[in-house]
Motif scaffolding. Sequence first.
Motif, short mmCIF file in Angstrom:
data_model
loop_
_atom_site.label_atom_id
_atom_site.label_comp_id
_atom_site.label_asym_id
_atom_site.label_seq_id
_atom_site.Cartn_x
_atom_site.Cartn_y
_atom_site.Cartn_z
N ALA A 702 0.85 -1.19 0.00
CA ALA A 702 0.00 0.00 0.00
C ALA A 702 0.88 1.23 0.00
CB ALA A 702 -0.91 -0.01 1.22
N LEU A 703 0.59 2.18 -0.88
CA LEU A 703 1.46 3.34 -1.09
C LEU A 703 0.74 4.63 -0.70
CD1 LEU A 703 2.88 2.40 -4.61
CD2 LEU A 703 4.01 2.11 -2.41
N PRO A 704 1.51 5.67 -0.33
CA PRO A 704 0.89 6.99 -0.12
C PRO A 704 0.27 7.51 -1.41
CG PRO A 704 3.13 6.90 0.78
CD PRO A 704 2.94 5.65 -0.02
N THR A 705 -0.61 8.46 -1.28
CA THR A 705 -1.38 8.93 -2.43
C THR A 705 -0.49 9.47 -3.54
OG1 THR A 705 -3.23 9.49 -0.97
CG2 THR A 705 -3.21 10.49 -3.15
N SER A 706 0.50 10.29 -3.21
CA SER A 706 1.34 10.90 -4.23
C SER A 706 2.15 9.85 -4.98
CB SER A 706 2.27 11.93 -3.60
OG SER A 706 3.08 11.33 -2.60
N VAL A 707 2.74 8.91 -4.26
CA VAL A 707 3.53 7.85 -4.90
C VAL A 707 2.63 6.93 -5.71
CG1 VAL A 707 5.14 5.96 -4.50
CG2 VAL A 707 5.20 7.97 -3.02
N PHE A 708 1.46 6.63 -5.18
CA PHE A 708 0.51 5.76 -5.88
C PHE A 708 0.10 6.37 -7.22
CE2 PHE A 708 -3.92 4.65 -6.79
CZ PHE A 708 -3.83 3.27 -6.86
#
Length: 723
Positions: A702-708
């Motif tokens: 699961a990734l942070p929004t910006s990285v995702f």
Amino acid sequence: MMAIFPCLVEEIRKTHEKDVSWNEPSLLYLDPRTKQSETEVQKIMHLQEIANQLPDAFTDTKRVTKSHIPAANAPARVEIPNKQAGNNIAQESQSVLKRGVHWFKGKKSRVFKRKGTEKNSDHDENVLDGTQDIKTSPEEEMNDMNKEMSINYSQTNILWDRNEIGDIDEIFSYSVASDIMGGDDDPEPKSVIDCQNRPDWDKWKDAMQAELNSLNKRKVFGPIVTTPRDVKPVGCRWIFVQKRNEKNEVTRYKARLVAQGFSQRPGIDYEETYSPVMDAITFRYLISLAVSKNLEMRLMDVVTAYLYGSIDNDIYMKIPEGFKIPESLSSKPKEMYSIKLQRSLYGLKQSGRMWYNRLSDYLISKGYKSNLICPCVFIKKTTSGFVIIAVYVDDLNIIGTNKEINEVVMHLKEEFEMKDLGKTKYCLGLQIEHMPNGILVHQSNYTKTVLKRFNMDKAKSLSTPMVGRSLNVDNDSFRPCEEGEDVLGPEVPYLSAIGDLMYLTNCTRPDISFAVNLFARFSSSPIKRHWNGIKHIFRYLRGSTDLGLFYSNNSKQGLVGYADAGYLSDPHKARSQTGYVFLNGGTAISWRSQKQTLVATSSNHAEVIALHDDSRECVWLRSMTQLIVTSCGLSIKKSPTIIYEDNAACVAQIKEGYIKSDRTKHIPPRYFVYTQDLIKDNQIEMKYVQSSNNSADLFTKALPTSVFKKHVHAIGMRHVQKT
């Protein structure tokens, strides 16, 4: 005449039986009150008492005994002494409140089942005047917990069994997706009687007549004969389908006479049944090839395709409904006769294979070539260019220039009855948007249908498919079911949700691959935490319904791969996660997010395993793409496929050879040797990339929004309005 019953409370006991007073109806002289009717009322009172005490009394049909009161002598009102009604009603309301009530699709149902409390010895009382005990064995309780209603259960009565399904695979997800695409707003009829009771009966009647005409035209039926003594004829039934377009509008009513092939015997009624179909990866590559070479795509549909195949065994079928029997044979019962089939029919075990053989033989005779690597892709090189026919059962996607496609269509129509559907815009549930700068493949209509089915079409949208995981294993919201936790009952369609989400991720939504793979692990014993995770994915889809794969005609990039591993992605079982993605022309065509079967002892160990799986996929992709390109007569660069990895030590070990040290000596050599041989053969090339630029990171955690969002954009996913 109507019976009115006041609220029956928990304090009613058998002592009240003599206190019942009757308001007799005016039709008493027709059907006088008898002792039997009084007994029936007492039974209802006693069952109501049990219903108030047992929460599962009306959800488990095995615990309910139906009673019937004759309508003519039914009482207008039953008056029962109610000394403590107020207190009892309050207690009953509190008990309902404690159970927890869940509204799903407008139906009130109990959501959770407490382990170990399904069987309550306090309520093993005799029912119906003490003559019958209602008890449930532990085995039956476990079977009930493992059964789950499909989302259209009210029409189909289908129950999914978690024990029988086991691993979630593409076949299961496709079956669930087919149910969803059918639509509940206008359910399709299940029999001829259902058709006759619908306002659109005329259209279904015309569809049935068209099917019978096709059967007669193809000479499927032989003569009606008396069923041989040693032969058990195959049954049949009518299947009704509403064909829809990319806007989910009904375009055609389709009726199929289908044989019940489940009664066929292997070795007697059939020999081989396997029939190849085009996979999604090959289809996505063909779309990217058509975009890069500026080719057209046209969709053709074979009318009653299975009826063209021959039969290699003698098969007799029962007389279908709506089929006229000659007057000379009407003297004997219909069950004594059967029809000998002369050609294959829908539903027979070998029908798919017979149709593929028929189509394959014809295309090969016309100069097309196929290969074992992709047997459903037929290619013909001409003096002016080439043409590709991608076959998925009776759907034929033709790729080439306008002139060559017209020639192919002409040849196909000479041999088969075809329908020209024009430019490919909707195929296999995929919406294909043709734009000046490329093609966008998405499933927005299907996604909206899924959200509507699960009452998530108006939910608040989220920016990522799942929340970050806690570093504390005990607080991990995605941990397996623990002892004492409530397991979701069959009222919550957990498996159905997993199935349609897997259909999405296998076709056009790689961005939800990791989340779906994670929650699919809990299919055998899902709990509320897992269901909340599923709803989180739905909320993400709510805000990205039109997100799809965009294949641009401006990109000159070839096949490129990214590999990554999430060390201890499943800390509860000490397993890591393999993730990889392959891009062609800058857009994803193949991806995977899967839990590793081997326990990795270090992050380096997990990365080596991920590279091994990535290399295996790369070998097949290179073979498939090179075969198609060379068969079309196009030039191809004989260069290795670059695979990017963000673990520098792992890249060095793979390049330099198997290194035996304290940190790597326990890793099986096959994970090194296979990849190293591919590097020596100049098939792949390993390169290091920073973790922030490794697109495979999207499939491991699961990734942070910006990285995702960065990785989603990097693999070629775009919104319809932004292309």
